[in-house]
Design a protein around this motif. Structure first.
Motif, PDB file in Angstrom:
ATOM      1  N   GLY A 161       0.821  -1.197   0.000  1.00 51.68           N
ATOM      2  CA  GLY A 161       0.000   0.000   0.000  1.00 51.68           C
ATOM      3  C   GLY A 161       0.856   1.248   0.000  1.00 51.68           C
ATOM      4  N   LEU A 162       0.289   2.318   0.539  1.00 52.20           N
ATOM      5  CA  LEU A 162       0.930   3.628   0.536  1.00 52.20           C
ATOM      6  C   LEU A 162       1.181   4.097   1.965  1.00 52.20           C
ATOM      7  N   MET A 163       2.140   5.011   2.094  1.00 55.03           N
ATOM      8  CA  MET A 163       2.507   5.569   3.385  1.00 55.03           C
ATOM      9  C   MET A 163       2.748   7.057   3.210  1.00 55.03           C
ATOM     10  N   THR A 164       2.444   7.833   4.249  1.00 58.01           N
ATOM     11  CA  THR A 164       2.774   9.253   4.223  1.00 58.01           C
ATOM     12  C   THR A 164       3.136   9.728   5.612  1.00 58.01           C
ATOM     13  N   LEU A 165       3.831  10.848   5.636  1.00 57.67           N
ATOM     14  CA  LEU A 165       4.257  11.484   6.881  1.00 57.67           C
ATOM     15  C   LEU A 165       3.898  12.968   6.783  1.00 57.67           C
ATOM     16  N   PRO A 166       2.662  13.335   7.140  1.00 63.17           N
ATOM     17  CA  PRO A 166       2.231  14.729   6.964  1.00 63.17           C
ATOM     18  C   PRO A 166       2.887  15.655   7.974  1.00 63.17           C
ATOM     19  N   ALA A 167       2.834  16.928   7.669  1.00 59.76           N
ATOM     20  CA  ALA A 167       3.357  17.925   8.593  1.00 59.76           C
ATOM     21  C   ALA A 167       2.516  17.945   9.858  1.00 59.76           C
ATOM     22  N   PRO A 168       3.138  18.202  11.018  1.00 58.68           N
ATOM     23  CA  PRO A 168       2.375  18.255  12.278  1.00 58.68           C
ATOM     24  C   PRO A 168       1.278  19.305  12.209  1.00 58.68           C
ATOM     25  N   CYS A 169       0.158  18.986  12.816  1.00 59.80           N
ATOM     26  CA  CYS A 169      -0.984  19.900  12.810  1.00 59.80           C
ATOM     27  C   CYS A 169      -1.833  19.593  14.041  1.00 59.80           C
ATOM     28  N   ALA A 170      -2.271  20.627  14.747  1.00 59.13           N
ATOM     29  CA  ALA A 170      -3.037  20.424  15.973  1.00 59.13           C
ATOM     30  C   ALA A 170      -4.536  20.338  15.729  1.00 59.13           C
ATOM     31  N   ASP A 171      -5.008  20.868  14.631  1.00 60.39           N
ATOM     32  CA  ASP A 171      -6.444  20.901  14.346  1.00 60.39           C
ATOM     33  C   ASP A 171      -6.890  19.559  13.777  1.00 60.39           C
ATOM     34  N   PRO A 172      -7.771  18.839  14.472  1.00 60.65           N
ATOM     35  CA  PRO A 172      -8.194  17.519  13.986  1.00 60.65           C
ATOM     36  C   PRO A 172      -8.775  17.537  12.580  1.00 60.65           C
ATOM     37  N   ARG A 173      -9.484  18.613  12.233  1.00 56.21           N
ATOM     38  CA  ARG A 173     -10.064  18.674  10.879  1.00 56.21           C
ATOM     39  C   ARG A 173      -8.982  18.851   9.825  1.00 56.21           C
ATOM     40  N   GLU A 174      -8.006  19.698  10.132  1.00 59.56           N
ATOM     41  CA  GLU A 174      -6.918  19.891   9.180  1.00 59.56           C
ATOM     42  C   GLU A 174      -6.008  18.666   9.108  1.00 59.56           C
ATOM     43  N   LEU A 207      -3.621   9.873  15.417  1.00 57.08           N
ATOM     44  CA  LEU A 207      -4.075   8.530  15.054  1.00 57.08           C
ATOM     45  C   LEU A 207      -5.582   8.484  14.836  1.00 57.08           C
ATOM     46  N   GLU A 208      -6.350   9.293  15.588  1.00 61.11           N
ATOM     47  CA  GLU A 208      -7.801   9.293  15.398  1.00 61.11           C
ATOM     48  C   GLU A 208      -8.163   9.789  13.996  1.00 61.11           C
ATOM     49  N   ALA A 209      -7.529  10.886  13.567  1.00 66.25           N
ATOM     50  CA  ALA A 209      -7.787  11.405  12.230  1.00 66.25           C
ATOM     51  C   ALA A 209      -7.408  10.380  11.168  1.00 66.25           C
ATOM     52  N   ALA A 210      -6.301   9.689  11.388  1.00 68.75           N
ATOM     53  CA  ALA A 210      -5.849   8.699  10.421  1.00 68.75           C
ATOM     54  C   ALA A 210      -6.831   7.542  10.296  1.00 68.75           C
ATOM     55  N   ILE A 211      -7.326   7.081  11.421  1.00 63.57           N
ATOM     56  CA  ILE A 211      -8.264   5.959  11.391  1.00 63.57           C
ATOM     57  C   ILE A 211      -9.574   6.373  10.736  1.00 63.57           C
ATOM     58  N   LEU A 212     -10.024   7.590  10.997  1.00 66.07           N
ATOM     59  CA  LEU A 212     -11.230   8.089  10.338  1.00 66.07           C
ATOM     60  C   LEU A 212     -11.065   8.137   8.818  1.00 66.07           C
ATOM     61  N   GLU A 213      -9.820   8.312   8.355  1.00 67.59           N
ATOM     62  CA  GLU A 213      -9.557   8.391   6.914  1.00 67.59           C
ATOM     63  C   GLU A 213      -9.079   7.064   6.323  1.00 67.59           C
ATOM     64  N   GLY A 214      -9.137   5.989   7.112  1.00 62.70           N
ATOM     65  CA  GLY A 214      -8.882   4.668   6.539  1.00 62.70           C
ATOM     66  C   GLY A 214      -7.551   4.032   6.852  1.00 62.70           C
ATOM     67  N   ALA A 215      -6.781   4.575   7.775  1.00 67.51           N
ATOM     68  CA  ALA A 215      -5.488   3.968   8.108  1.00 67.51           C
ATOM     69  C   ALA A 215      -5.667   2.513   8.516  1.00 67.51           C
ATOM     70  N   THR A 216      -4.777   1.673   8.040  1.00 64.47           N
ATOM     71  CA  THR A 216      -4.755   0.276   8.472  1.00 64.47           C
ATOM     72  C   THR A 216      -3.541  -0.025   9.341  1.00 64.47           C
ATOM     73  N   LEU A 217      -2.511   0.815   9.249  1.00 66.92           N
ATOM     74  CA  LEU A 217      -1.309   0.695  10.069  1.00 66.92           C
ATOM     75  C   LEU A 217      -1.037   2.050  10.699  1.00 66.92           C
ATOM     76  N   VAL A 218      -1.084   2.123  12.016  1.00 61.48           N
ATOM     77  CA  VAL A 218      -0.760   3.375  12.700  1.00 61.48           C
ATOM     78  C   VAL A 218       0.580   3.192  13.400  1.00 61.48           C
ATOM     79  N   ARG A 219       1.442   4.194  13.295  1.00 59.83           N
ATOM     80  CA  ARG A 219       2.822   4.107  13.754  1.00 59.83           C
ATOM     81  C   ARG A 219       2.969   4.975  15.010  1.00 59.83           C
ATOM     82  N   ILE A 220       2.936   4.324  16.161  1.00 55.54           N
ATOM     83  CA  ILE A 220       2.844   5.057  17.424  1.00 55.54           C
ATOM     84  C   ILE A 220       4.099   4.820  18.257  1.00 55.54           C
TER      85      ILE A 220
END
Length: 235
Positions: A161-174, A207-220
Motif C-alpha cells: 500500500g501507501l505511506m505518508t508522513l504529513p506535517a504536524p498539525c493540531a487541528d483535527p479537521r486539518e 491517530l484518530e484522524a488517520a483511522i477516520l480516513e482509513g489507516a490500516t497501520l498506525v505508527r505510534i
C-alpha cells in the motif's frame, strides 16, 4: 520507563484505536498498531511484547540491528520506517519484514535482489510526499503509479500500500486533509491485482484522524514508550 508503565500506556493507545475505529464505523481489527521503538532499548520492546505487541518500527538501521541481536528469542515483526539508502538495502532486505518509505525504483530493485530466497517477499509501502516538502522523503503523488509499475515485476517485493508522513498539525479537521488525500490516491491507483489494501499513516498526535480516513497501520511511538532517549551503550 518500567514495564508496568509501558503496559499502561500501550493499553491506553489500544483504547484510542478502538474508540476511533468504532467512531469510523470500522472493525477494530482492521487497524494494526506498529509500536515505533526507535531510541528505545531492547528492554522496552520486550516489555511491550509481553503485553501482546508484536510489531515494532525502527528508523535507524544499526540501532535496529543491535536490538534485533538481543531479541532473537522473540518472534517480532520488524518494520523499517524511514528513508531507504542504497548502501543499506542488503541489510534492510535481510533484517526486516516490512519497509515503509520506499520512494525509488533503484532501491526497489536492490531490495528485491537482496531479499533472502528462503523468506517471503519483503512487504513495502510506497511513501508519498503530499506536501512537497524537500525535507520529507517520498514520491510526488503523480509519480506513485510509475513506481508501482516498476515494483510489479520484482519477485522479492510485495507492495502492500501507501505511506505518508504529513506535517504536524493540531487541528483535527486539518489533520485529516493529507490523510484523506492519501486514501483517495490509493483508491485511484488500486487494481484487482494490486489492491494496495494498506494505508500506513497516523502517529501519536493524529491517530484518530488517520483511522477516520482509513489507516490500516498506525505508527505510534511516544504514546507507547514516552520520550526517553535511546542509550546506545545499552540497546
Amino acid at each position: 520507563m518500567t514495564a508496568d508503565t509501558i503496559a499502561s500506556r500501550l493499553a491506553a493507545v489500544k483504547a484510542r484505536i478502538l474508540a476511533a475505529a468504532l467512531a469510523a464505523d470500522r472493525e477494530p481489527e482492521s487497524v494494526r498498531l506498529i509500536a515505533v521503538s526507535k531510541r528505545q532499548g531492547a528492554d522496552a520492546i520486550r516489555a511491550a511484547f509481553v503485553q501482546g505487541q508484536h510489531a515494532f518500527g525502527e528508523s535507524y538501521l544499526q540501532e535496529a540491528l543491535d536490538k534485533q541481536a538481543l531479541l532473537t528469542d522473540l518472534p517480532i515483526e520488524w518494520h523499517f520506517i524511514g528513508r531507504v539508502q542504497a548502501n543499506k538495502t542488503r541489510q534492510l532486505a535481510a533484517g526486516f519484514d516490512w519497509v515503509h518509505g520506499l520512494a525509488d525504483r533503484g532501491h526497489a530493485r536492490r531490495l528485491s535482489e537482496h531479499r533472502p530466497i528462503d523468506r517471503a517477499p519483503l512487504k513495502v509501502c510506497i511513501q508519498v510526499n503530499l506536501s512537497g516538502e524537500a525535507s520529507k522523503g517520498g514520491v510526488a503523488p503523480d509519480a506513485a503509479s510509475d513506481l508501482l509499475a516498476a515494483c510489479a515485476g520484482l519477485p522479492g517485493l510485495r507492495v502492500m500500500g501507501l505511506m505518508t508522513l504529513p506535517a504536524p498539525c493540531a487541528d483535527p479537521r486539518e489533520q485529516r486533509e493529507p490523510l484523506r488525500a492519501l486514501r483517495l490516491l490509493r483508491d485511484r491507483l488500486a487494481t484487482p491485482d494490486q489492491p494496495l489494501a494498506c494505508l500506513s499513516m497516523g502517529m501519536s498526535d493524529d491517530l484518530e484522524a488517520a483511522i477516520l480516513e482509513g489507516a490500516t497501520l498506525v505508527r505510534i511511538g511516544t504514546a507507547v514508550f514516552g520520550a526517553r532517549p535511546y542509550n546506545s551503550s545499552n540497546p
